[in-house]
Scaffold this active site. Structure first.
Site, short mmCIF file in Angstrom:
data_model
loop_
_atom_site.label_atom_id
_atom_site.label_comp_id
_atom_site.label_asym_id
_atom_site.label_seq_id
_atom_site.Cartn_x
_atom_site.Cartn_y
_atom_site.Cartn_z
CD GLN A 86 -1.05 -1.14 3.52
OE1 GLN A 86 -2.28 -1.19 3.45
NE2 GLN A 86 -0.39 -1.80 4.44
CB THR A 98 -6.95 -1.26 5.60
OG1 THR A 98 -6.67 -2.60 5.19
CG2 THR A 98 -5.63 -0.61 6.00
CG ASP A 111 -6.42 -1.86 14.29
OD1 ASP A 111 -5.39 -1.42 14.83
OD2 ASP A 111 -7.18 -1.15 13.57
N GLY A 148 -3.31 -12.00 7.33
CA GLY A 148 -4.15 -12.53 8.40
C GLY A 148 -5.06 -13.65 7.92
CD GLU A 172 0.29 -4.76 9.52
OE1 GLU A 172 0.36 -4.58 8.28
OE2 GLU A 172 -0.66 -4.38 10.22
N1 SAM Z 1 -7.76 1.77 12.67
C1 SAM Z 1 -7.51 1.77 11.30
C2 SAM Z 1 -8.81 1.81 10.57
O1 SAM Z 1 -9.85 1.71 11.22
O2 SAM Z 1 -8.82 2.04 9.38
C3 SAM Z 1 -6.64 0.60 10.96
C4 SAM Z 1 -5.31 0.81 11.45
S1 SAM Z 1 -4.09 -0.41 11.17
C5 SAM Z 1 -2.84 0.64 10.64
C6 SAM Z 1 -4.56 -1.32 9.73
C7 SAM Z 1 -3.52 -2.38 9.42
O3 SAM Z 1 -4.11 -3.51 8.74
C8 SAM Z 1 -2.41 -1.88 8.47
O4 SAM Z 1 -1.18 -1.88 9.15
C9 SAM Z 1 -2.43 -2.89 7.31
O5 SAM Z 1 -1.15 -3.16 6.80
C10 SAM Z 1 -3.07 -4.10 7.99
N2 SAM Z 1 -3.65 -5.09 7.08
C11 SAM Z 1 -4.40 -4.85 5.97
N3 SAM Z 1 -4.73 -6.02 5.37
C12 SAM Z 1 -4.20 -7.02 6.13
C13 SAM Z 1 -4.20 -8.45 6.03
N4 SAM Z 1 -4.84 -9.08 5.03
N5 SAM Z 1 -3.57 -9.17 6.99
C14 SAM Z 1 -2.93 -8.53 8.03
N6 SAM Z 1 -2.87 -7.16 8.16
C15 SAM Z 1 -3.50 -6.42 7.23
#
Ligand code: SAM
Length: 290
Positions: free
Chosen positions: A33, A160, A158, A141, A108
């Site tokens: 991303q 995206t 938590d 994940g 993550e």
């Molecule tokens: N609180 C935020 C929101 O509500 O939008 C989310 C914050 S957190 C930074 C989101 C995290 O999800 C990111 O670090 C992203 O890299 C991770 N992420 C996205 N898709 C993922 C996946 N398939 N497996 C694990 N992590 C993932």
């Protein structure tokens, strides 16, 4: 403002949220991303992934406290916790405040988010990576959930939004694998969007939860930089009593936990499940579709 630079969030057609930028602190196109971190006079440091606000130093406490303390205090005996996503590690910091938590695994997908968060978000994730209970797994994940034989009392997603790398984390297959990972009476909590603008996201998750878990519900919190009013946190468990704990029980457990908060209180916890009509309608529509 440096030369009038602004960052615009354009999640919804016809709506643009603009943040003035004092300084760009970090920018990288990662494997997964577009990542930019900049400073803003009102919200402090703001992280955007693919043009969408993820976390700010000013209001992160609201989201991270409600995503962590509600399921852990409701459960009452959570020893093993899994976070999926959560790259900024603000949620992990809140989970690790619970001395009763023996193990926290965080899965993550994007190592870059964790790496730069260690440097730039020390405001709210100090000590996480050095905590012996913390285990970081860099993986998708979805794949982790499908392949692991580990079990957890609480799983917190938590992620995206449901596009790009995060889309799979809203799938029925992923929720089924989480159900398999949960210990009896365990609970799943998910980032589930702003229902006033992302109603379908909530309806779809509740529909999928309802086909897998005994109890499918949601609770709310108001996070200033998640534009559009209430944020919903999805709730799924086979223990239907978990979300209607007595206020006295929640208070006792919170007092025993022995740490300070800035948003979470046992009363706010109990009240968060009392949904405004239009959000309750979305939850009921999801249940009816299952
Ligand atoms: N609180 C935020 C929101 O509500 O939008 C989310 C914050 S957190 C930074 C989101 C995290 O999800 C990111 O670090 C992203 O890299 C991770 N992420 C996205 N898709 C993922 C996946 N398939 N497996 C694990 N992590 C993932």
């Amino acid at each position: 403002m440096s030369d009038g630079l602004v960052f615009n969030e354009t999640l919804y057609p016809g709506v643009q949220v603009s943040y003035g930028c004092d300084r760009i602190l970090y920018q990288e196109k990662t494997e997964h991303q577009d990542l930019v971190l900049f400073s803003n006079p009102v919200f402090g440091k703001i992280l955007m992934l693919d043009g969408v606000t993820q976390v700010t130093t000013a209001d992160e406490f609201i989201y991270h406290e409600m995503m962590s303390h509600v399921p852990i205090i409701a459960h009452g005996a959570a020893r093993n916790v899994l976070i999926v996503g959560g790259g900024d590690c603000g949620l992990a910091e809140e989970v690790l405040k619970h001395r009763t938590v023996e193990k926290l695994v965080q899965v993550e997908i994007d190592a870059s988010v964790v790496e730069f968060s260690k440097e730039h978000f020390a405001d709210f994730n100090t000590g996480v990576v050095d905590d012996p209970r913390f285990e970081l797994v860099i993986a998708d994940g979805m794949k982790f959930a499908a392949e692991t034989d580990r079990t957890f009392d609480v799983v917190i997603v938590d992620s995206t939004d449901p596009h790009g790398p995060g889309a799979v984390l809203f799938s029925e297959e992923f929720y089924r694998n989480v159900h398999r990972m949960l210990t009896p009476g365990g609970v799943l909590v998910t980032q589930n969007g702003v229902p006033f603008l992302q109603r379908d996201e909530l309806v779809t998750s509740i529909e999928r939860f309802s086909r897998i878990f005994t109890d499918a519900a949601a609770y709310i919190a108001a996070i200033p930089t998640y534009f559009g009013g209430h944020m919903t946190l999805g709730w799924a468990t086979d223990n239907a009593d978990l979300r209607s704990q007595a206020a006295t029980v929640l208070q006792e457990r919170f007092d025993a936990a022995g740490f300070q908060t800035r948003y979470y209180t046992p009363d706010v916890h109990a009240a968060a499940f009392a949904l405004p009509r239009f959000i309750l309608d979305a939850v009921e529509e999801g249940r009816a579709k299952a």
